[in-house]
Design an enzyme around this catalytic site. Structure first.
Site, short mmCIF file in Angstrom:
data_model
loop_
_atom_site.label_atom_id
_atom_site.label_comp_id
_atom_site.label_asym_id
_atom_site.label_seq_id
_atom_site.Cartn_x
_atom_site.Cartn_y
_atom_site.Cartn_z
N ARG A 113 7.12 6.31 -4.86
CA ARG A 113 7.69 6.97 -3.69
C ARG A 113 7.20 6.26 -2.45
NH1 ARG A 113 3.22 10.50 -2.23
NH2 ARG A 113 1.84 10.47 -4.02
N ASP A 123 -4.28 -1.95 -0.66
CA ASP A 123 -5.32 -2.37 0.29
C ASP A 123 -6.74 -2.16 -0.25
OD1 ASP A 123 -5.02 0.37 0.37
OD2 ASP A 123 -4.84 0.51 2.56
N SER A 162 0.82 -1.22 0.00
CA SER A 162 0.00 0.00 0.00
C SER A 162 0.85 1.27 0.00
CB SER A 162 -0.98 -0.04 1.16
OG SER A 162 -1.81 -1.17 1.03
P1 ADP Z 1 -4.68 2.10 8.37
O1 ADP Z 1 -5.62 3.05 7.74
O2 ADP Z 1 -3.49 2.79 8.98
O3 ADP Z 1 -4.31 0.94 7.50
P2 ADP Z 1 -6.88 1.20 9.99
O4 ADP Z 1 -7.73 0.86 8.84
O5 ADP Z 1 -6.87 0.27 11.14
O6 ADP Z 1 -5.38 1.44 9.63
O7 ADP Z 1 -7.36 2.62 10.49
C1 ADP Z 1 -6.77 3.22 11.60
C2 ADP Z 1 -7.35 4.60 11.72
O8 ADP Z 1 -8.74 4.51 12.01
C3 ADP Z 1 -6.75 5.38 12.84
O9 ADP Z 1 -5.66 6.15 12.38
C4 ADP Z 1 -7.89 6.27 13.28
O10 ADP Z 1 -7.85 7.48 12.59
C5 ADP Z 1 -9.13 5.54 12.88
N1 ADP Z 1 -9.75 4.94 14.07
C6 ADP Z 1 -9.34 3.87 14.75
N2 ADP Z 1 -10.14 3.63 15.80
C7 ADP Z 1 -11.08 4.59 15.79
C8 ADP Z 1 -12.19 4.92 16.63
N3 ADP Z 1 -12.49 4.22 17.71
N4 ADP Z 1 -12.92 5.98 16.29
C9 ADP Z 1 -12.62 6.72 15.21
N5 ADP Z 1 -11.59 6.47 14.41
C10 ADP Z 1 -10.83 5.43 14.69
MG MG Z 2 -5.24 -0.52 6.42
#
Ligand code: ADP
Ligand code: MG
Length: 497
Positions: A192, A230, A177
């Site tokens: 990048r 992803d 990703s």
């Molecule tokens: P990524 O996007 O880094 O792959 P995720 O899909 O697990 O990882 O998303 C994580 C993001 O989701 C966090 O950075 C946060 O912004 C948001 N997040 C996680 N838990 C919560 C929550 N309880 N309420 C609101 N936003 C959340």
């Molecule tokens: Mg993710």
């Protein structure tokens, strides 16, 4: 005696009068401060308004940009990347497949056993490891050797029943990703790095080539059959369980969307027309921008001070990395100009990104009568104690404004995709069912955001179409989806055209 009584009475009256004046003055001061706070919030709220008419303009702009991005490379802020995925899982896939999910601080290795027609996922297993920080900024060989070694361990530990038949190579779907210019379903060059990775000697290299060289060094006999990100993985994972999945949206730290496009509608595609006649497009929609977006001074300041000014504007209004930060910026203004948190501005409130979206979501969902969660969060994170109920209510109101705007804009984005696909108007013989595969921590955990997003899209589509749109949470699509794509693009499939 009588006289002195009178004097005392007069003095007393004067004192009462003076005290009364003081109280009134104090109250006026307080109430004007409060009035200022309310004015700041009302102004912000007004600028954030996302009426249906506005959302329709945003959706139209999204559709226009989609066309432009598909017409030519660099034709739009939307990259509309061709993924070479012309073949989504059907549900009939059979066999054992692997996936490698890299794109954050953790990476995962998965094995999925597929049961063929109606068999579904018979077995799945994964191992997770964090990437040591030194490898995130080291050199390409070091990073890929580490990943290949984890893969080797995973394979070495597996039971015999998962072994491939003699002469058959294991196949892997690689979810990578980061921005990649894809050159085939299983090759692409790293454009990048993002998310804290910075490995200079890998830029411009074929990511699959780098991985396969490392696998060879570590003695892993495996072939990469699909390279995806992803969002595309989520689309594939969703499609496996719901055949009507045609769109995937990730709302996590960042945001992105992918959908199935007709090859005929991709002028910049000069390759052969695949048998399906379709191609998955990775929109990279986080970079969408339009004059119709309700940007406020807080958004402009956030963008200017960000690591990538001018980029990812849609993402900065809608995704988990930024919502809490927008809230903090408005609260800071309210503290500075209206002193609602006392005469001094709480120092913590000046720290960028200190207020995270999960905390904002916890405050927004606080259902206690005294808004205890809000009080605790303000105290624990911002070191603001003894907040009044009125102040806490104001904080919740701000959470609502920021989240509602983000969720409604995301809904407008989805409407733009549906328009591009011609699924925004009823068809003869009833509307076509469209399933949208959703994933990401923001969507998963921020209930209020999710509800507003889903309800807004249905509202925008109107009653008749609303029932034909279904959101599904495609949990862990990015991992399983990559394995499924390795299966649907397996080199052992008889008909690969
Ligand atoms: P990524 O996007 O880094 O792959 P995720 O899909 O697990 O990882 O998303 C994580 C993001 O989701 C966090 O950075 C946060 O912004 C948001 N997040 C996680 N838990 C919560 C929550 N309880 N309420 C609101 N936003 C959340
Ligand atoms: Mg993710």
């Amino acid at each position: 005696m009588k006289k002195s009584t009178v004097v005392v009475a007069v003095v007393g009256a004067a004192t009462v009068c003076a005290v009364a004046t003081l109280i009134v003055k104090h109250r006026m001061h307080k109430s004007s401060k409060w009035g200022r706070a309310v004015a700041i919030i009302r102004e912000f709220e007004e600028k954030c308004v996302t009426k249906d008419s506005k959302l329709k303009q945003v959706a139209d702009a999204m559709t226009v940009e989609m066309h432009a991005g598909l017409a030519s490379e660099g034709g739009s802020k939307l990259k509309m990347l061709i993924t070479y995925v012309d073949n989504l899982p059907t549900g009939d896939e059979d066999g054992v497949f692997y996936a490698l999910d890299l794109g954050g601080t953790n990476f995962r290795v998965l094995r999925v056993q597929l049961g063929g027609k109606e068999g579904g996922i018979v077995h799945q297993e994964f191992a997770e490891a964090s990437i040591p920080e030194s490898l995130m900024v080291g050199n390409s060989d070091a990073l890929f050797d580490y990943i290949a070694a984890e893969l080797a361990k995973f394979v070495a530990a597996e039971e015999e029943k998962f072994h491939q038949p003699l002469g058959k190579q294991r196949e892997l779907g690689f979810t990578f990703s980061f921005p990649v210019m894809q050159t085939s379903i299983n090759s692409g060059t790293i454009m990048r790095w993002t998310k804290g990775f910075s490995i200079d000697d890998a830029v411009g290299q074929d990511v699959v080539g780098e991985l396969e060289k490392a696998m060879k060094r570590k003695g892993v006999d495996m072939r990469v059959s699909a390279l995806v990100n992803d969002t595309v993985g989520t689309l594939a994972g969703g499609k496996y369980t719901h055949k009507d999945v045609a769109v995937a949206v990730i709302l996590g730290t960042g945001t992105n969307a992918a959908y199935v496009e007709r090859v005929q509608a991709i002028p910049k595609w000069h390759g052969p027309v695949p048998k399906s006649g379709e191609m998955v497009i990775n929109m990279e929609w986080g970079n969408f921008r339009s004059s119709h977006l309700p940007l406020t001074e807080y958004d402009h300041a956030l963008d200017n001070e960000s690591l990538n000014p001018g980029e990812q504007i849609f993402e900065k209004m809608t995704s988990g990395m930024y919502l809490g930060e927008i809230l903090r910026r408005v609260l800071l203004r309210v503290a500075e100009e209206a002193g609602v948190f006392g005469d001094e501005v709480p120092p913590k409130l000046k720290e960028a990104f200190i207020l995270r979206t999960p905390d904002m979501s916890a405050m927004h969902h606080d259902s206690s009568s005294d808004l205890r969660v809000v009080g605790d969060k303000l105290k624990d994170i911002l070191e603001i104690s003894n907040t009044s109920l009125k102040t806490r209510r104001l904080v919740v109101e701000l959470c609502n404004i920021v989240a509602t705007r983000g969720a409604r804009l995301a809904a407008a984005g989805v409407l733009g995709i549906l328009k591009k696909m011609g699924r925004d108007t009823p068809r003869q013989g009833g509307p076509e069912k469209t399933v949208i595969a959703m994933d990401g921590g923001l969507y998963e955990h921020y209930t209020e955001y999710r509800m507003v997003l889903e309800n807004s899209l249905k509202e925008l589509l109107g009653e008749e179409l609303a029932t034909s749109i279904v959101f599904v949470h495609s949990n862990d699509g990015s991992g399983i989806g990559a394995a499924l794509l390795a299966a649907s693009h397996s080199m052992y499939l008889e008909d690969k055209s």
